[in-house]
Design a protein around this motif. Sequence first.
Motif, short mmCIF file in Angstrom:
data_model
loop_
_atom_site.label_atom_id
_atom_site.label_comp_id
_atom_site.label_asym_id
_atom_site.label_seq_id
_atom_site.Cartn_x
_atom_site.Cartn_y
_atom_site.Cartn_z
N ALA A 44 0.84 -1.20 0.00
CA ALA A 44 0.00 0.00 0.00
C ALA A 44 0.87 1.24 0.00
O ALA A 44 1.97 1.26 0.56
N PHE A 45 0.35 2.33 -0.62
CA PHE A 45 1.13 3.55 -0.67
C PHE A 45 1.35 4.14 0.72
O PHE A 45 0.44 4.22 1.54
N GLY A 46 2.58 4.55 0.95
CA GLY A 46 2.93 5.26 2.18
C GLY A 46 4.11 6.15 1.90
O GLY A 46 4.94 5.86 1.03
N ALA A 47 4.22 7.25 2.61
CA ALA A 47 5.35 8.17 2.44
C ALA A 47 5.57 8.93 3.73
O ALA A 47 4.63 9.19 4.49
N LYS A 48 6.84 9.29 3.98
CA LYS A 48 7.20 10.05 5.17
C LYS A 48 7.82 11.38 4.71
O LYS A 48 8.79 11.41 3.97
N THR A 55 7.57 4.94 1.16
CA THR A 55 7.85 3.77 1.99
C THR A 55 6.98 2.57 1.66
O THR A 55 7.11 1.52 2.28
N GLY A 56 6.12 2.72 0.68
CA GLY A 56 5.27 1.60 0.26
C GLY A 56 4.54 1.95 -1.01
O GLY A 56 4.22 3.12 -1.27
N GLY A 57 4.27 0.94 -1.85
CA GLY A 57 3.57 1.20 -3.10
C GLY A 57 4.38 2.10 -4.00
O GLY A 57 5.59 1.94 -4.17
N SER A 58 3.73 3.09 -4.60
CA SER A 58 4.40 4.07 -5.46
C SER A 58 3.59 5.35 -5.48
O SER A 58 2.40 5.36 -5.12
N LEU A 59 4.23 6.43 -5.90
CA LEU A 59 3.58 7.74 -5.99
C LEU A 59 3.63 8.21 -7.43
O LEU A 59 4.71 8.34 -8.00
N LEU A 111 2.05 10.03 5.24
CA LEU A 111 1.03 10.04 4.20
C LEU A 111 0.66 8.60 3.87
O LEU A 111 1.50 7.70 3.89
N GLY A 112 -0.61 8.39 3.53
CA GLY A 112 -1.06 7.05 3.20
C GLY A 112 -0.95 6.13 4.39
O GLY A 112 -1.45 6.43 5.48
N ALA A 113 -0.29 4.98 4.19
CA ALA A 113 -0.18 3.98 5.26
C ALA A 113 0.89 4.33 6.29
O ALA A 113 1.01 3.64 7.30
#
Length: 851
Positions: free
Chosen positions: A232-236, A255-259, A311-313
């Motif tokens: 799942a998408f995640g970002a810091k 940090t997960g998935g893609s943007l 952001l996201g997860a």
Amino acid sequence: MSQPKKRITVGILAHVDAGKTTLTEAMLYAGGQLRRLGRVDHGDAFLDTDALERQRGITIFSKQAVFSLGELEVTLLDTPGHVDFSAEMERVLQVLDCAILVLSGADGVQGHTETLWRLLAQYQIPTFLFVNKMDLPGAGRSALLAELRGRLSPDCVDFGAPDPAEEIALRDEALLEAYLAGRSLPTKEVAQLISARRLFPCWFGCALKLDGVAEFLRGLALYAPDPVWGQAFGAKVFKVARDPAGARLTYLKVTGGSLRVKALLRGDGWEEKADQLRLYSGEKYQLLDTAPAGAVCAVTGLSRTRPGDGLGAEAASAPPALEPVLRCQLLLPSGCDAHALLPKLRQLEEEDPLLHIQWNEASAEIRVQLMGEIQQEVLQSVIRDRFGVEVRFGPAAICYKETILAPVEGVGHFEPLRHYAEVHLLLEPLPPGSGLHFASRCGEDQLARNWQRLVLTHLAEKEHPGVLTGSPITDVKFTLVAGRAHLKHTEGGDFREATYRAVRQGLKMAQCQLLEPWYSLRLELPADCVGRAIADLQRMEAVFDPPDLQGERAVLTGRAPVAAVGAYAREVVSYTKGRGRLTLALQGYAPCHNAPQVIAAAGYDSESDSEAPTGSVFCSHGAGFYVPWDQVRRHMHVDSGLSFEKPRPALSPPVRTGPVHYAGTLEEDKELEAIFARTFGPVQHRDFLYYQNARQAERQQAAGPQAPVHDYLLADGYNLLFSWDDLKELAHRDLAAARQKLMDTLCNYQGFTQSTVILVFDAYKVPGGAGEVERYHNIYVVYTREAETADMFIEKATYGLAERHRVRVATSDGMEQLIILGHGALRVSAAAFQQEVATVEQRIRALIAPT
């Protein structure tokens, strides 16, 4: 060109002037990113892109570069080395897969180096070390490695040595078996040790001459961690900045998935589109359509992001460990409109939230919090260059904080006509450095969930001023325990007022304490200057250990209030004629050494603070009236049921009576040695070789015990806590309760088995910790001193015990197991000892069960 199989983010950190930027240049050159080497003193370093950085020759703002090492793609994040810009450095730690810590071979471990090391441990970041400037006069390689092991970690290993395999194998039982069998050490297992922070590889060289850099990069490529990304998408978010055209940039790591470009991103109450995805390397960037997991990029189009946002997860980050300790007034030039400048300054606060820019309406002043003089000068230049305003700063003042010493209930009520809210809060003290925590244990039958969430939001949305000096509150847990709303007349703002008033009323009821920032200090100077130094430290109200005399040199370590230290570093240079050195590192907040004088000087009247009232508003005969804080409880509509008349359960380990402090090793500290001699018999000092003694111990075990005088059990407390499932689960919720449960369990065990139990807890991360030995019921409990781990203590204890007694050690630490065997003691694994304790408990229950 094939796509790299692995992508990692590496941060490079150092004490200022250790040669971090020079090493960065060398790495980029060796990695093929640069065609020629730049130099800091020439003002053409690749990542020193800001004019201020080139002018001052230091890194001020974090930067990004991308290069490849074979199939490994490295995003290198350069961080400031000067202590004044520690906040910028700490923000980068949130997104690192591993770190490179650079030290100067001429200076060794410096004060800020230890601060960086503590932060890397706090964020659990695998760390590679490069000791730079080995071409300069200074300590030799072996002496520097000994200093790294003594002041940073005993698990630092020289990977450039001819055969480091032996030292590496000591850190893991499986690797040791492979080494003793003559097999090579598996790369994957060594990398896992590094990722788990059980091994810290070190290289030595000179970055300016490219000496040792290639070997270091090979080691980084070989042993770098292999991150696992979520689906799942995640970002810091770790940084907010602006480009030369003024566009707002949000730097984040996926940090997960893609943007994807133009994707909608959501935060707390906002939704915005990612207009551009910029992959920066130095000053230049390329636009991306998609940023995959592990990528670090700058996003345009986002106006409400803040450093630390998830952001996201991805969850948001905890508050930073390092904070400014100085507060200054911003002095504006004649004719400058403060109200017009303030919104512009808010842009700077977005980029560095720790500036804490405040507008004081009563005095018409703008105030800002800073780390030190260099940051002050840089901020002055930034305001001039970006906004065209030449500001100055007033005298710096210390940033104080306040806390409470015992639990108390705070109540707040807000009931003017057609409004209603009542809040009851339990305020409890937390350990130093904990910050503020918020919770609820109020039933939904009493207060609906939406109102409870609103109360918690209002608790967390602002800094709450204390009642001693108006300084922010810290190290307090706020728990909502009761409340009431009106079916028709309650609005959201009512609970804001009631919550704020409950906090203030509780603080007025509480026993409050003023806190101030303290430095940890290390003072190195000629032995003939020790008397002057001790007198100075006593005058500063410093707490310090006895001097460590090393020939004609002496070292004093301890801690002192920031306010009292002042410009003492300059005094040291003066009275030692340049032969002394004072290194300081911010340690955190502790009780103020001159609280009465500070409180009196502040002149703060909590009951006259209109922006933070301590009383409540009630309604009678259709009109609201104000009730002072000390009369509020008589008017409350809800009874929380809390009572503080009886003693409350301890929130921390039991109070230790009559502790024995020790400050040196067992050989150096005669007092502790005497205690051991009285309790455990004479201490025998023996040299040993790991492998020879391990085999000798095995032969002794095979021959059977030699009539032991007594049975001793040494238990590594934290190894047991995090090996036994029930204690591990409890420790994650309440570490103190887990320690207490283990201590009680071992008391029962000793009472049944009649062996002497010595329970050892690591306290080596406690700054200034002198170590303690106490008697808890029928067992001995040891808290190690600063920089001494449990296995180091157990190693010393087994010197004297294993010679004449039957000694067993309960632990799961591989290195400690080897040391124990080398001393002739018997090792019991944590799992086996847990089964033994369970059997003992069953037999105890059988004995006391009614027949």
